[in-house]
Design a protein around this motif. Structure first.
Motif, PDB file in Angstrom:
ATOM      1  N   CYS A  14      -5.541   8.317  12.444  1.00 53.49           N
ATOM      2  CA  CYS A  14      -4.317   9.074  12.149  1.00 53.49           C
ATOM      3  C   CYS A  14      -3.207   8.547  13.050  1.00 53.49           C
ATOM      4  CB  CYS A  14      -4.526  10.559  12.387  1.00 53.49           C
ATOM      5  SG  CYS A  14      -3.043  11.558  12.169  1.00 53.49           S
ATOM      6  N   ARG A  21       0.836  -1.194   0.000  1.00 51.49           N
ATOM      7  CA  ARG A  21       0.000   0.000   0.000  1.00 51.49           C
ATOM      8  C   ARG A  21       0.871   1.243   0.000  1.00 51.49           C
ATOM      9  NH1 ARG A  21      -3.028   2.764   4.325  1.00 51.49           N
ATOM     10  NH2 ARG A  21      -4.611   4.052   3.342  1.00 51.49           N
ATOM     11  N   SER A  79       0.314  10.330   9.621  1.00 50.63           N
ATOM     12  CA  SER A  79      -0.327   9.827   8.408  1.00 50.63           C
ATOM     13  C   SER A  79      -1.403  10.814   7.989  1.00 50.63           C
ATOM     14  CB  SER A  79      -0.943   8.443   8.661  1.00 50.63           C
ATOM     15  OG  SER A  79      -1.901   8.519   9.701  1.00 50.63           O
ATOM     16  N   SER A 102       1.360   4.460   1.348  1.00 46.19           N
ATOM     17  CA  SER A 102       0.935   5.302   2.461  1.00 46.19           C
ATOM     18  C   SER A 102       1.483   6.715   2.293  1.00 46.19           C
ATOM     19  CB  SER A 102       1.422   4.712   3.783  1.00 46.19           C
ATOM     20  OG  SER A 102       1.012   3.370   3.918  1.00 46.19           O
ATOM     21  N   ASP A 141      -3.489  10.084   4.952  1.00 50.33           N
ATOM     22  CA  ASP A 141      -4.312   9.545   3.863  1.00 50.33           C
ATOM     23  C   ASP A 141      -5.390   8.577   4.344  1.00 50.33           C
ATOM     24  OD1 ASP A 141      -2.630   7.549   4.672  1.00 50.33           O
ATOM     25  OD2 ASP A 141      -2.097   6.868   2.668  1.00 50.33           O
ATOM     26  N   SER A 142      -5.629   8.521   5.646  1.00 51.60           N
ATOM     27  CA  SER A 142      -6.648   7.617   6.162  1.00 51.60           C
ATOM     28  C   SER A 142      -7.781   8.404   6.803  1.00 51.60           C
ATOM     29  CB  SER A 142      -6.045   6.655   7.196  1.00 51.60           C
ATOM     30  OG  SER A 142      -7.056   5.893   7.807  1.00 51.60           O
ATOM     31  N   LEU A 143      -9.021   8.048   6.450  1.00 56.94           N
ATOM     32  CA  LEU A 143     -10.186   8.692   7.051  1.00 56.94           C
ATOM     33  C   LEU A 143     -10.545   8.043   8.386  1.00 56.94           C
ATOM     34  CD1 LEU A 143     -12.450   9.033   3.874  1.00 56.94           C
ATOM     35  CD2 LEU A 143     -10.988  10.780   4.906  1.00 56.94           C
ATOM     36  N   ASP A 144     -10.042   6.837   8.614  1.00 60.71           N
ATOM     37  CA  ASP A 144     -10.418   6.077   9.799  1.00 60.71           C
ATOM     38  C   ASP A 144      -9.579   6.422  11.020  1.00 60.71           C
ATOM     39  OD1 ASP A 144     -12.235   4.678   8.192  1.00 60.71           O
ATOM     40  OD2 ASP A 144     -10.660   3.280   7.562  1.00 60.71           O
TER      41      ASP A 144
END
Length: 304
Positions: free
Chosen positions: A126, A100, A119, A102, A121-124
């Motif tokens: 950090c 992936r 990070s 990242s 790039d994650s909505l879930d």
């Protein structure tokens, strides 16, 4: 608060990178022992990380600003800070997910002069890390790498073959002799221990291994095995897989420069046909340079 006050509080650097693994590979290439301190230098052109060992071996990783998808540089001059290389690499590894691409943001300095990584790039969730920095040590020697003459003494060999050759020459506590001769054009690695072991790269014979060769006179220098081994011991698997060429140059006084290229390009997406145009990009390369001082040996023939 005035805009000038806000500008004064801006960090020296805020940058974003979309291939953490590429950065891990580049920094791991100069990680030749468990505990290493590094000096990081920031500039408008990019980031340089420097490590060295006992004044005989120095390595630099050049992360040019083109490797980053965002690079906001606000400092005057070139700020420097010290950091544990192992801690930095291990921290970056927590942001790298197998298969992936990242994305991370790096900021320096934080409120207490930390190096901040998070990070983006994650909505879930950090992931956030703070790495303590310190006042950097003075780099103990300046390599002053200069050409050995009007004709460069240099050769380029496939990285995998170079690593294999150096690994095969291991003699504990010994030295490795590197000899270049123009006729027939050849590079020889020679180790001495309980016996002699010699590896020849013949130009024109092994063109798939020895890619380029420039030499107008015979030269020979010895280097401590542990320092020479450090130049290839942690080459990332991506470099071996790509089988890029590593360039070796002998400078004035026998100073050896070893250069590797590590790809920091964004990983391919699982559906490249959907947005292939967006992911077309020029090759993004981190440059790794090692400088190895030769041994002073009366028996070594420097020029002939």
């Amino acid at each position: 608060m005035s805009s000038s006050a806000l500008e004064a509080e801006a960090p020296d650097l805020v940058c974003q990178l979309d291939n953490v693994q590429g950065m891990v590979d580049a920094l791991s290439a100069v990680r030749w022992k468990r505990h290493q301190d590094a000096v990081v230098e920031l500039s408008e052109h990019g980031v340089v990380l420097i490590v060295e060992d006992t004044g005989c071996l120095q390595a630099k990783v050049y992360l040019q600003r083109e490797l980053f998808i965002r690079y906001e540089y606000n400092a005057e001059g070139r700020p420097r800070f010290g950091v544990s290389l192992g801690l930095f690499v291990d921290c970056l590894n927590t942001f790298s997910l197998p298969g992936r691409s990242s994305m991370i943001e790096i900021q320096y300095p934080g409120p207490d002069m930390q190096l901040l990584v998070k990070s983006v790039d994650s909505l879930d969730a950090c992931i956030y890390a703070e790495i303590r920095t310190r006042i950097p040590d003075t780099i103990s020697w300046d390599y002053n790498f200069e050409p050995a003459g009007s004709t460069p003494l240099t050769f380029t060999v496939k990285s995998a073959a170079l690593k294999e050759a150096i690994d095969d020459l291991e003699w504990p506590g010994s030295s490795i002799q590197i000899l270049l001769q123009p006729v027939p054009p050849c590079v020889t690695f020679k180790g001495e221990g309980h016996g002699d072991l010699q590896i020849d790269f013949m130009y024109y014979v092994n063109t798939d291994l020895l890619i380029a060769f420039h030499c107008d006179r015979q030269v020979s220098y010895r280097y401590k095995y542990k320092f020479l081994h450090a130049t290839t011991s942690n080459l990332p698997s991506s470099v071996i897989k790509d089988n890029r060429g590593s360039k070796l140059t002998i400078g004035r006084g026998g100073m050896l420069k070893v250069q590797h290229l590590v790809s920091v390009a964004k990983l391919a997406t699982s559906h490249p046909q959907i947005d292939s145009a967006r992911h077309q990009q020029p090759s993004r390369i981190a440059y790794i340079e090692f400088f190895v001082k030769p041994e002073v040996d009366e028996d070594t023939v420097h020029n002939s």
